[in-house]
Design an enzyme around this catalytic site. Structure first.
Site, PDB file in Angstrom:
ATOM      1  N   SER A 124      41.292  47.117  43.619  1.00 41.25           N
ATOM      2  CA  SER A 124      42.030  46.607  42.464  1.00 41.25           C
ATOM      3  C   SER A 124      43.023  47.647  41.982  1.00 41.25           C
ATOM      4  O   SER A 124      42.780  48.864  42.099  1.00 41.25           O
ATOM      5  CB  SER A 124      41.028  46.307  41.334  1.00 41.25           C
ATOM      6  OG  SER A 124      41.707  46.145  40.112  1.00 41.25           O
ATOM      7  N   TYR A 149      33.429  48.664  35.870  1.00 41.67           N
ATOM      8  CA  TYR A 149      33.911  47.827  36.980  1.00 41.67           C
ATOM      9  C   TYR A 149      34.978  48.587  37.781  1.00 41.67           C
ATOM     10  O   TYR A 149      34.903  48.699  39.003  1.00 41.67           O
ATOM     11  CB  TYR A 149      34.478  46.503  36.441  1.00 41.67           C
ATOM     12  CG  TYR A 149      35.505  45.880  37.350  1.00 41.67           C
ATOM     13  CD1 TYR A 149      35.114  45.213  38.508  1.00 41.67           C
ATOM     14  CD2 TYR A 149      36.867  45.979  37.069  1.00 41.67           C
ATOM     15  CE1 TYR A 149      36.068  44.683  39.366  1.00 41.67           C
ATOM     16  CE2 TYR A 149      37.823  45.448  37.913  1.00 41.67           C
ATOM     17  CZ  TYR A 149      37.417  44.797  39.061  1.00 41.67           C
ATOM     18  OH  TYR A 149      38.353  44.281  39.915  1.00 41.67           O
ATOM     19  N   LYS A 153      35.118  50.322  41.811  1.00 42.58           N
ATOM     20  CA  LYS A 153      36.168  50.138  42.835  1.00 42.58           C
ATOM     21  C   LYS A 153      36.633  51.499  43.355  1.00 42.58           C
ATOM     22  O   LYS A 153      36.801  51.694  44.559  1.00 42.58           O
ATOM     23  CB  LYS A 153      37.348  49.351  42.257  1.00 42.58           C
ATOM     24  CG  LYS A 153      37.035  47.892  41.940  1.00 42.58           C
ATOM     25  CD  LYS A 153      36.787  47.089  43.202  1.00 42.58           C
ATOM     26  CE  LYS A 153      36.427  45.648  42.917  1.00 42.58           C
ATOM     27  NZ  LYS A 153      35.885  44.943  44.077  1.00 42.58           N
TER      28      LYS A 153
HETATM   29  C1  UD1 Z   1      42.066  42.895  33.821  1.00 38.80           C
HETATM   30  C2  UD1 Z   1      41.148  44.076  33.891  1.00 38.80           C
HETATM   31  C3  UD1 Z   1      41.282  44.723  35.240  1.00 38.80           C
HETATM   32  C4  UD1 Z   1      40.986  43.710  36.328  1.00 38.80           C
HETATM   33  C5  UD1 Z   1      41.901  42.508  36.180  1.00 38.80           C
HETATM   34  C6  UD1 Z   1      41.497  41.412  37.157  1.00 38.80           C
HETATM   35  C7  UD1 Z   1      40.910  44.819  31.567  1.00 38.80           C
HETATM   36  C8  UD1 Z   1      41.192  45.904  30.586  1.00 38.80           C
HETATM   37  N1  UD1 Z   1      41.438  44.993  32.796  1.00 38.80           N
HETATM   38  O1  UD1 Z   1      43.376  43.366  33.971  1.00 38.80           O
HETATM   39  O2  UD1 Z   1      40.410  45.826  35.339  1.00 38.80           O
HETATM   40  O3  UD1 Z   1      41.178  44.294  37.600  1.00 38.80           O
HETATM   41  O4  UD1 Z   1      41.783  41.983  34.866  1.00 38.80           O
HETATM   42  O5  UD1 Z   1      42.379  40.344  37.097  1.00 38.80           O
HETATM   43  O6  UD1 Z   1      40.253  43.863  31.252  1.00 38.80           O
HETATM   44  N2  UD1 Z   1      45.873  38.905  27.479  1.00 38.80           N
HETATM   45  C9  UD1 Z   1      46.069  38.297  26.256  1.00 38.80           C
HETATM   46  N3  UD1 Z   1      45.127  37.383  25.832  1.00 38.80           N
HETATM   47  C10 UD1 Z   1      44.028  37.073  26.581  1.00 38.80           C
HETATM   48  C11 UD1 Z   1      43.841  37.708  27.831  1.00 38.80           C
HETATM   49  C12 UD1 Z   1      44.778  38.627  28.247  1.00 38.80           C
HETATM   50  O7  UD1 Z   1      47.044  38.556  25.562  1.00 38.80           O
HETATM   51  O8  UD1 Z   1      43.205  36.251  26.137  1.00 38.80           O
HETATM   52  C13 UD1 Z   1      46.888  39.854  27.962  1.00 38.80           C
HETATM   53  C14 UD1 Z   1      46.381  41.263  28.186  1.00 38.80           C
HETATM   54  O9  UD1 Z   1      46.478  42.020  27.014  1.00 38.80           O
HETATM   55  C15 UD1 Z   1      47.308  41.732  29.316  1.00 38.80           C
HETATM   56  C16 UD1 Z   1      47.601  40.467  30.106  1.00 38.80           C
HETATM   57  O10 UD1 Z   1      47.326  39.382  29.217  1.00 38.80           O
HETATM   58  O11 UD1 Z   1      48.519  42.227  28.782  1.00 38.80           O
HETATM   59  C17 UD1 Z   1      46.758  40.292  31.341  1.00 38.80           C
HETATM   60  O12 UD1 Z   1      45.387  40.437  30.991  1.00 38.80           O
HETATM   61  P1  UD1 Z   1      44.216  40.141  32.036  1.00 38.80           P
HETATM   62  O13 UD1 Z   1      44.413  38.824  32.671  1.00 38.80           O
HETATM   63  O14 UD1 Z   1      42.909  40.371  31.337  1.00 38.80           O
HETATM   64  O15 UD1 Z   1      44.431  41.233  33.180  1.00 38.80           O
HETATM   65  P2  UD1 Z   1      44.547  42.838  33.072  1.00 38.80           P
HETATM   66  O16 UD1 Z   1      44.364  43.329  31.697  1.00 38.80           O
HETATM   67  O17 UD1 Z   1      45.796  43.225  33.761  1.00 38.80           O
END
Ligand code: UD1
Length: 334
Positions: A124, A149, A153
Site C-alpha cells: 500500500s 495496518y 505492510k
Molecule cells: C486510507 C488509509 C490507508 C489505506 C487506504 C486504503 C487512513 C488514515 N488511511 O487512506 O492507510 O491504505 O485508506 O484505501 O485511514 N474522507 C472524507 N470523509 C470520509 C472518508 C474519507 O472526507 O468519510 C477523505 C479523507 O480525509 C481523505 C480522502 O477522503 O482525504 C480519502 O480517504 P480514504 O478513502 O479513507 O483513503 P486514505 O485516507 O487515502
C-alpha cells in the site's frame, strides 16, 4: 499456468482473479471468507466462463497451504490475504500483527518448501507515511507509518527483502496501491463493507443510497486547490490488470522491486463527491468537519516505473470509477 491467489474473494483479489483468468492463467483461491462471501467465486466464474479451485481455509494454516501446493503445480502466488481496516488496526494491533505477519510467513515457508518462489505482494502507498512531496516515487523514504495496518505492510515488505537476500532464486513484486475504487462493469463484484465504511467511496455510495444522511468531509483547510484532501483514486479493474503484468514480471525474472499502482492524478474529496453526483445524477449531501487524525493533505503516485518495467498504466478515469461504484450497489439490490 496456475496462480494461487490468497484472499482471492476480496475486493481487489476477486477483480484480479477475473483478469488472470481472462489473460489465460488458471486460478486457485485460498480465502477464509472473513471479509467476503463464498458466492464471489461463482461470480468470478460467471464473468469469465472459467472454473476456479477454491479452498475455504486460513492463510495462516500451513497444513492447508501445503495441501494446496501438493494438489496443484503453482507457478506464482499473489498474496492479498490480510486485515485492512485502519481504525480496527489501531484498536486491535495484536490481531493485525498476528494475522498479517503470520499468514505471510506461513505462505513463504510453504512456498519455499515447494520451490515456488514467485510472489506478488499486495502492499500500500501507506508505507510512504507522510511523503515530503508529490508525486510519490518508489525510492522515497518509507515510514514512519501512522497505524498498525500500515506498519504490517511495511514490515512484510522488509521480511520479503530479507527472504530475497537469503535466497536469490526468489522473484518478488511489491505493489503499492493508491486508492482503489470502482467495480467490475458487470456489477457482479465490487466493494461491500459490512459496517459503516471508513474509506471515501464506500461512504459516498451509502450516502447516495440514503443509508447514511450525509458525508463528513474531513477538513477543508489543507494546502490543496479546494482545501480538501487529494488522493490518487484508481479503478479496481486497472489495478487488477497491474497484477497480471506483475505476475508476468516475477515469472520471468528474479529479485525484488516495488511498484506504485496509481493513475498519477490527484483528485480532492469534493472533486470525487461532485463527479459522483453528476455522472450518476444523484445527490450526495455533505458537511465540512474537522480533519481526520493521521490524514495527509496530498497523496498521488509517480507511475513511470510501473509503466517502464511492468508495461502497465491505468486507463480508466474518475467518471467511470464513480459510475461503476454506483452500478455495483444497484446490482446488489436486485
Ligand atoms: C486510507 C488509509 C490507508 C489505506 C487506504 C486504503 C487512513 C488514515 N488511511 O487512506 O492507510 O491504505 O485508506 O484505501 O485511514 N474522507 C472524507 N470523509 C470520509 C472518508 C474519507 O472526507 O468519510 C477523505 C479523507 O480525509 C481523505 C480522502 O477522503 O482525504 C480519502 O480517504 P480514504 O478513502 O479513507 O483513503 P486514505 O485516507 O487515502
Amino acid at each position: 499456468m496456475k496462480i494461487l491467489v490468497t484472499g482471492g474473494t476480496g475486493f481487489i483479489g476477486s477483480h484480479t482473479c477475473v483478469e488472470l483468468l481472462d489473460a489465460g492463467f488458471e486460478v486457485v483461491i485460498i480465502d477464509n471468507l472473513y471479509n467476503s462471501k463464498a458466492d464471489v467465486v461463482d461470480k468470478i466464474e460467471s464473468i469469465t466462463g472459467k472454473k476456479v479451485s477454491f479452498y475455504k481455509s486460513d492463510c495462516c494454516d500451513e497444513d492447508a497451504l501445503d495441501k494446496i501446493f501438493n494438489e496443484h503445480q503453482i507457478a506464482a502466488v499473489i498474496h492479498f490475504a490480510g486485515y485492512k481496516a485502519v481504525g480496527e488496526s489501531v484498536a486491535k494491533p495484536i490481531m493485525y500483527y498476528q494475522n498479517n505477519l503470520m499468514s505471510t510467513l506461513a505462505l513463504c515457508k510453504v512456498m519455499a518448501k515447494h520451490n515456488c518462489k514467485r510472489l506478488v505482494f499486495s502492499s500500500s502507498a501507506t508505507v510512504y507515511g507522510n511523503p515530503a512531496s508529490v508525486p510519490i516515487h518508489e525510492d522515497f523514504p518509507l515510514g514512519p507509518t501512522t497505524n498498525p495496518y500500515g506498519t504490517t505492510k511495511l514490515m512484510i515488505e522488509n521480511i520479503l527483502r530479507d527472504i530475497l537476500i537469503s535466497d536469490d532464486h526468489w522473484s518478488i513484486a511489491l505493489l503499492r496501491y493508491f486508492n482503489p475504487i470502482g467495480a467490475h462493469k458487470s456489477g457482479l463484484i465490487g466493494e461491500s463493507p459490512n459496517d459503516i465504511p471508513n474509506n471515501l467511496m464506500p461512504y459516498i455510495v451509502k450516502v447516495a443510497n440514503k443509508e447514511l444522511p450525509y458525508l463528513h468531509v474531513f477538513g477543508n483547510d489543507y494546502d490543496t486547490p479546494d482545501g480538501t484532501g487529494v488522493r490518487d483514486y484508481i479503478h479496481v479493474v486497472d489495478l487488477a490488470k497491474g497484477h497480471v503484468n506483475a505476475v508476468e514480471k516475477v515469472l520471468n525474472s528474479t529479485g525484488i522491486d516495488a511498484y506504485n499502482l496509481g493513475t498519477g492524478n490527484g483528485y480532492s474529496v469534493l472533486d470525487v463527491v461532485k463527479t459522483f453526483a453528476r455522472v450518476n445524477n444523484i445527490e450526495v449531501p455533505y458537511q465540512i468537519d474537522p480533519r481526520r487524525p493521521g490524514d495527509i493533505a496530498q497523496c498521488y503516485a509517480s507511475t513511470d516505473k510501473a509503466y517502464k518495467i511492468l508495461d502497465w498504466k491505468a486507463e480508466k478515469g474518475l467518471e467511470e470509477m464513480c459510475k461503476d461504484s454506483w452500478h455495483f450497489l444497484q446490482m446488489t439490490k436486485k
